[in-house]
Enzyme design. Sequence first.
Site, short mmCIF file in Angstrom:
data_model
loop_
_atom_site.label_atom_id
_atom_site.label_comp_id
_atom_site.label_asym_id
_atom_site.label_seq_id
_atom_site.Cartn_x
_atom_site.Cartn_y
_atom_site.Cartn_z
CG ASP A 22 -0.39 8.79 0.26
OD1 ASP A 22 -0.58 8.72 -1.21
OD2 ASP A 22 -1.59 8.54 0.86
CG HIS A 67 -1.53 5.78 -3.06
ND1 HIS A 67 -2.75 5.37 -3.50
CD2 HIS A 67 -1.69 5.41 -1.70
CE1 HIS A 67 -3.37 5.05 -2.89
NE2 HIS A 67 -3.10 5.15 -1.38
CD GLU A 83 -7.87 6.62 4.63
OE1 GLU A 83 -8.07 6.29 3.28
OE2 GLU A 83 -6.79 6.95 4.61
CG HIS A 112 -1.96 0.95 1.26
ND1 HIS A 112 -2.92 0.90 1.99
CD2 HIS A 112 -1.95 2.16 0.66
CE1 HIS A 112 -3.74 2.17 1.82
NE2 HIS A 112 -3.09 2.85 0.98
N1 HPA Z 1 -7.06 6.91 0.85
C1 HPA Z 1 -7.72 7.46 -0.17
N2 HPA Z 1 -7.15 7.79 -1.16
C2 HPA Z 1 -5.68 7.85 -1.08
C3 HPA Z 1 -4.93 7.53 -0.21
C4 HPA Z 1 -5.65 7.11 1.25
O1 HPA Z 1 -4.98 6.56 2.19
N3 HPA Z 1 -3.84 7.86 -0.55
C5 HPA Z 1 -3.81 8.57 -1.71
N4 HPA Z 1 -4.99 8.41 -2.05
ZN ZN Z 2 -4.03 4.69 0.45
#
Ligand code: HPA
Ligand code: ZN
Length: 335
Positions: free
Chosen positions: A287, A18, A208, A16
């Site tokens: 990220d 990005h 989340e 995970h």
């Molecule tokens: N959640 C949703 N969208 C996202 C995330 C995340 O943690 N990181 C980058 N895009």
């Molecule tokens: Zn993410």
Amino acid sequence: KEMHNFLKELPKCEHHVHLEGTLEPDLLFPLAKRNKIELPADFPKTPEELHIRYDNFENLDDFLHFYYIGMGVLITEQDFFDLAWSYFVKAKNDGVWHAETFFDPQGHTERGIKMETVVNGFNRAAEKAQAELGISTKLIMCLLKHLPVPNGMETLKAATGFYKQGLIHGLGLDSSELPFPPKLFTECYSYAAENFGEDVGLTAHAGEEGGPEYITQTLDLLKATRIDHGVNSYKDDAVMERLARENVMLTLCPLSNVKLQVVEDVAELPVMKWLEVGVPFSINSDDPAYFGGYILDNYVVMHTRFGFDLNTWGKIAKFGVDGSWISSERKKKIH
Ligand code: HPA
Ligand code: ZN
């Protein structure tokens, strides 16, 4: 110190991250200049100011606002290559053996960048990482939940060739969670399952900011085999038991959860409950340029909060290997 070395040496798999979320402020400003991208008038003016703003995200959407501005400086294939390559070098230093990396094609095609520019840049970096760093890699495209479903379908169709060539391996779903329930994207996931070959990996961000019902939808309707984040699974015992029974891995991102105020402290994550019920999870960076830490930092913070013994760390490392979309030979090599 000794523990730090142990965690660094522990064979890690990242599921995970990005790639656009690895854009460091130190690279963002020079790229904006080189590509003549005008940043918004109220955007911080220096990497130092930007880091301070990054320390104060209110929630997921507040972060995403900066994330989309940031990726706007990526224009050429070389930009995408440079971004991914610097991530792979950091991952190698952190003890990563296998990296499954997300990217957001719509975040670029919406700005007039061709999908092949993005995919080719990322893939060149991935090939170099395999050849020179010995890291195995998979590229997972994500659809943005805040964009209309037909736009997602079009993006998927445009990506079909890349799947057939083996350049993209999976489908994910990210961006704003509320109010875009996963069920909206059922058609997109069935298209991918039918058209991208039988070993296409299906995953999605869920739970989340959204509740456990988003996780249930992701399993029932999208037929995903993993859940990205999945923190809110703990709110429903039946969902917890299902994740354990069906061996669905959660890809946790502890530092991200704190920065986006999903929890106040990593210690609040229901980690002991997941272990007790038998829900597999991996530890990831999400990220890292925005949340102040790469994968090893996330391992370290989990250790400081939960003090796992070596046995438990072995178990967590095994969850990560077993939950990876790799051959059984590669799994044996990492184990
Ligand atoms: N959640 C949703 N969208 C996202 C995330 C995340 O943690 N990181 C980058 N895009
Ligand atoms: Zn993410």
